[in-house]
Design a protein around this motif. Structure first.
Motif, mmCIF file in Angstrom:
data_model
loop_
_atom_site.group_PDB
_atom_site.id
_atom_site.type_symbol
_atom_site.label_atom_id
_atom_site.label_comp_id
_atom_site.label_asym_id
_atom_site.label_seq_id
_atom_site.Cartn_x
_atom_site.Cartn_y
_atom_site.Cartn_z
ATOM 1 N N SER A 1 0.833 -1.211 0.000
ATOM 2 C CA SER A 1 0.000 0.000 0.000
ATOM 3 C C SER A 1 0.865 1.258 0.000
ATOM 4 C CB SER A 1 -0.916 0.015 1.220
ATOM 5 O OG SER A 1 -1.701 -1.137 1.228
ATOM 6 N N SER B 1 2.421 1.824 -3.370
ATOM 7 C CA SER B 1 1.500 2.419 -4.347
ATOM 8 C C SER B 1 1.431 3.929 -4.166
ATOM 9 C CB SER B 1 0.117 1.784 -4.259
ATOM 10 O OG SER B 1 -0.400 1.946 -2.969
ATOM 11 N N VAL C 1 -6.388 6.977 -1.578
ATOM 12 C CA VAL C 1 -6.685 5.534 -1.697
ATOM 13 C C VAL C 1 -5.705 4.689 -0.860
ATOM 14 C CG1 VAL C 1 -7.148 3.639 -3.280
ATOM 15 C CG2 VAL C 1 -7.666 5.952 -3.975
ATOM 16 N N VAL D 1 -6.470 2.419 2.759
ATOM 17 C CA VAL D 1 -6.108 1.001 2.911
ATOM 18 C C VAL D 1 -5.117 0.816 4.070
ATOM 19 C CG1 VAL D 1 -5.023 -0.961 1.761
ATOM 20 C CG2 VAL D 1 -6.613 0.464 0.513
ATOM 21 N N PHE E 1 -3.130 -12.572 -5.011
ATOM 22 C CA PHE E 1 -2.950 -11.793 -3.786
ATOM 23 C C PHE E 1 -3.887 -12.248 -2.679
ATOM 24 C CE2 PHE E 1 -0.467 -8.894 -6.425
ATOM 25 C CZ PHE E 1 0.561 -8.610 -5.539
ATOM 26 N N PHE F 1 -2.593 -12.972 0.990
ATOM 27 C CA PHE F 1 -3.002 -12.116 2.112
ATOM 28 C C PHE F 1 -4.379 -12.448 2.699
ATOM 29 C CE2 PHE F 1 -0.457 -8.826 -0.364
ATOM 30 C CZ PHE F 1 0.669 -9.012 0.402
ATOM 31 N N THR G 1 -6.974 -11.467 1.577
ATOM 32 C CA THR G 1 -7.794 -10.430 0.943
ATOM 33 C C THR G 1 -6.908 -9.640 -0.013
ATOM 34 O OG1 THR G 1 -9.022 -8.387 1.273
ATOM 35 C CG2 THR G 1 -7.398 -8.922 2.956
ATOM 36 N N LEU H 1 -7.449 -6.498 -0.760
ATOM 37 C CA LEU H 1 -7.608 -5.058 -0.508
ATOM 38 C C LEU H 1 -6.291 -4.269 -0.518
ATOM 39 C CD1 LEU H 1 -10.470 -4.709 2.112
ATOM 40 C CD2 LEU H 1 -10.328 -3.592 -0.101
ATOM 41 N N PRO H 2 -5.200 -4.823 0.055
ATOM 42 C CA PRO H 2 -3.954 -4.037 0.047
ATOM 43 C C PRO H 2 -3.449 -3.692 -1.353
ATOM 44 C CG PRO H 2 -3.763 -5.858 1.567
ATOM 45 C CD PRO H 2 -5.033 -6.062 0.811
ATOM 46 N N VAL H 3 -3.817 -4.478 -2.349
ATOM 47 C CA VAL H 3 -3.305 -4.163 -3.691
ATOM 48 C C VAL H 3 -4.268 -3.291 -4.495
ATOM 49 C CG1 VAL H 3 -1.743 -6.089 -3.989
ATOM 50 C CG2 VAL H 3 -4.119 -6.360 -4.623
ATOM 51 N N ILE H 4 -5.389 -2.928 -3.887
ATOM 52 C CA ILE H 4 -6.357 -2.106 -4.610
ATOM 53 C C ILE H 4 -5.773 -0.772 -5.086
ATOM 54 C CG2 ILE H 4 -8.446 -0.686 -4.172
ATOM 55 C CD1 ILE H 4 -8.972 -3.415 -5.291
ATOM 56 N N PRO H 5 -5.029 -0.035 -4.227
ATOM 57 C CA PRO H 5 -4.460 1.225 -4.739
ATOM 58 C C PRO H 5 -3.570 1.001 -5.952
ATOM 59 C CG PRO H 5 -4.228 1.129 -2.355
ATOM 60 C CD PRO H 5 -4.722 -0.215 -2.783
ATOM 61 N N LEU H 6 -2.744 -0.042 -5.856
ATOM 62 C CA LEU H 6 -1.824 -0.326 -6.959
ATOM 63 C C LEU H 6 -2.599 -0.680 -8.239
ATOM 64 C CD1 LEU H 6 1.225 -0.171 -6.757
ATOM 65 C CD2 LEU H 6 1.317 -2.624 -6.507
#
Lengths: 222, 385
Positions: free
Chosen positions: A24, A27, A53, A57, B290, B294, B296, B298-303
């Motif tokens: 996170s 990113s 974002v 997170v 992912f 993990f 979930t 969620l941690p890679v959502i921003p990326l």
């Protein structure tokens, strides 16, 4: 000494989720790579616009440590003030995200050194950016922290603020230059006040969470 | 193989039973159509001369009117692009530094400085030589990065030029071809966001409920389990996207029939399957992997979000014209360097770029799936959740 131990303990907890956090944070740092800018002002604004974002997170992750690591019982019996624990986490997360934003800006300058020759290339001109980033990080951080603490769920704690972010983004698109416009930066005269407005809301949420931290953890335990 | 098909069918059906996801299809369709109101609900591209002039005027006055934004332009030649870029850059330098902009422009244009060098080195050297030494370090040089502020690929032509340009294009390709490419870009991006919302809860449901102990008792090979779920979920998202594409296709065809434009019912689907579906499969594979790591994604959502939205900055050549290129690492095929569907006339090299892009996506899918299978196998063996 006690404060240092507390911070150290929270730091260890954060390390247990280090990979998730690293991704996170990465990113956030990589924002200038994904969205290239031609001026320092544009780079600062891009970071301000998109950093929300990863902030959401990261904060949701940090305040859901009990759930993801199954350590609610451990946290509950520790002889430390629960609100101090929340405060420590909040400070760490805010520091991390501000660091990521600054690193992002450095990276933008490295990608295009020409930008420091233009307007806003001095250190003093960076102060508005720091204020804008802090406001965004504080508001969305407090929002994610509140949602995670209230629901006890990482997914909800992240999803609700992200949804709010998307809605705010579209509303800003149509109703710009208002006190409620979060995604404005220096282009509109009202921007310092709108940032202050969100900082205020963030502070209310932050205070609520800090004061009620013990209750939240007690609920989790029950 | 039978088991795999049954697994795919099971997960596909299971996903379609979720009412909230159907609601999402309506949202995706609505947001997509909102991006194309002029192309579907006006007389575009058959404007009258009066309408054309009115739109140009509104545009030039920067009245904030968004409709008919870029589509009223006509492409400029290399010569014109070069001249426009030189004029814009000299005007900028003259505004900020002690320089006679008119004289500098004339000198550069008459000697065609930097016309053939891609890095504008001769032009930059001339500009610096005209400035006092103490000011030189503050000048932003003209280069590939800064050209975005000065170069232009199209201009507002006369009504006749505009008509000739559009008519010429519509003789070569259907209106639905242009729409298909634009839909694959904007609609594809919106669909990627939707696929995040669908894939994340679907993949993490099992990990979140600590079901690995139960799954360990089943005699299903890890590869079948992972690939079955992946294709089942992806199939459902592709199906949802197909519905949205079909709805836009129906509106486009109706528009074409009303205005007598050339069309083919299958054009939009062609671009959907060739350009958007591989992207959905890629996102599904990444989220699947992912989730396995993990619990979930969620941690890679921003990326993932930044990865999807990135790449919209146009690349420009030495004349300041936009070069249509597809970056191999983008999630979707991006042609949004222009807002106009009639500027999506793509060079051959763009399709080669798309092939490389799709090959990259295929490799990524295979790597993610293989890693997910290995991890899943390990978790099943150890009973770890």
């Amino acid at each position: 000494m006690k404060q240092r131990t507390l911070m150290g303990f929270q730091g260890k907890l954060l390390l247990s989720s280090k990979i998730k956090l690293s991704i996170s944070l990465l990113s956030a740092v990589l924002i200038p790579v994904f969205f290239r800018s031609t001026s320092l002002y544009q780079a600062e604004y891009t970071i301000d616009r998109f950093i929300a974002v990863p902030v959401i997170v990261v904060f949701a992750e940090i305040f859901a440590l009990e759930q993801t690591n199954h350590i609610v019982e451990t946290i509950y019996i520790t002889k430390m003030r629960k609100n101090a624990l929340y405060l420590a986490r909040f400070l760490i997360a805010t520091g991390l995200m501000m660091g990521a934003a600054v690193l992002g800006l450095l990276e933008a300058v490295l990608l295009d050194p020409n930008m420091i020759r233009g307007e806003g290339g001095s250190i003093g001109a960076l102060l508005p950016a720091l204020y804008a980033w802090f406001s965004t990080i504080f508001f969305f951080g407090a929002f994610a922290m509140t949602m995670t603490a209230l629901t006890g769920k990482y997914a909800v704690g992240a999803a609700v603020p992200i949804l709010f972010y998307v809605v705010l983004y579209f509303v800003d698109y149509f109703l710009t230059n208002r006190i409620t416009s979060l995604f404005i930066y220096r282009s509109q005269p009202i921007w310092p006040w709108s940032k202050l407005f969100y900082l205020g809301i963030g502070f209310v949420l932050f205070a609520l969470c800090i004061l009620k931290a013990g209750d939240f953890l007690r609920c989790e335990r029950a | 193989m039978t088991l795999l098909c049954r697994m795919i069918a099971f997960h596909f059906r299971d996903t379609l039973k979720r009412p909230l996801l159907w609601l999402g299809v309506i949202v995706v369709f609505a947001v997509t159509v909102l991006q194309f109101p002029d192309y579907l609900f006006t007389d575009f591209p058959y404007l009258t001369e009066a309408e054309y002039n009115r739109e140009i005027e509104a545009r030039l006055e920067r009245s904030g009117k968004k409709n008919m934004a870029g589509e009223l332009g006509v492409p400029v030649s290399e010569e014109e692009a070069y001249e426009n870029a030189v004029r814009a850059y000299c005007a900028y330098v003259a505004l900020n530094f002690p320089l006679d902009g008119e004289k500098a422009t004339e000198t550069i244009l008459s000697s065609r400085l930097s016309y053939d060098d891609e890095d504008w080195s001769a032009l930059n050297a001339y500009i610096l030589s005209e400035l006092p030494p103490e000011k030189r370090e503050y000048v932003i040089p003209l280069n590939a990065e800064t050209m975005v502020n000065f170069g232009g690929s199209y201009t507002y032509g006369t009504y006749r030029e505009y008509r000739d340009y559009v008519d010429g294009l519509l003789k070569e390709e259907n209106y639905t071809d242009f729409m298909g490419r634009r839909l694959a870009d904007i609609g594809g991006t919106i669909l990627m966001m939707y696929s995040f919302v669908v894939f994340i809860p679907l993949f993490s449901a099992e990990a979140g409920n600590d079901l690995f102990e139960v799954l360990r008792t089943k005699k299903i090979r890890p590869s079948v389990m992972i690939v079955g779920r992946y294709l089942g979920f992806s199939g459902a998202v592709i199906f949802y996207g197909l519905l949205s594409t079909a709805a836009v296709d129906a509106l486009t065809v109706y528009h074409c029939v009303t205005l007598g434009l050339p069309f083919s019912v299958l054009d939009l689907f062609r671009y959907y399957f060739a350009w958007v579906v591989p992207s959905i499969l890629t996102v599904g594979a990444v989220i699947g992997l992912f989730t396995m790591v993990f619990k979930t994604a969620l941690p890679v959502i921003p990326l993932l979000l930044f990865w999807t939205l990135a790449g919209s900055r146009p690349i420009r050549n030495g004349k300041g014209q936009i070069i249509m290129r597809q970056q191999f690492w983008n999630v979707t095929v991006r042609i949004s360097n222009f807002r106009d569907i009639f500027f999506t006339v793509l060079p051959e090299s763009f399709y080669t770029d798309v092939m490389i892009h799709k090959a990259f996506q295929l490799c990524l899918i295979l790597i993610c799936l293989a890693a997910a299978v290995v991890l899943y196998d390990k978790k099943i063996r150890t009973g770890e959740s």
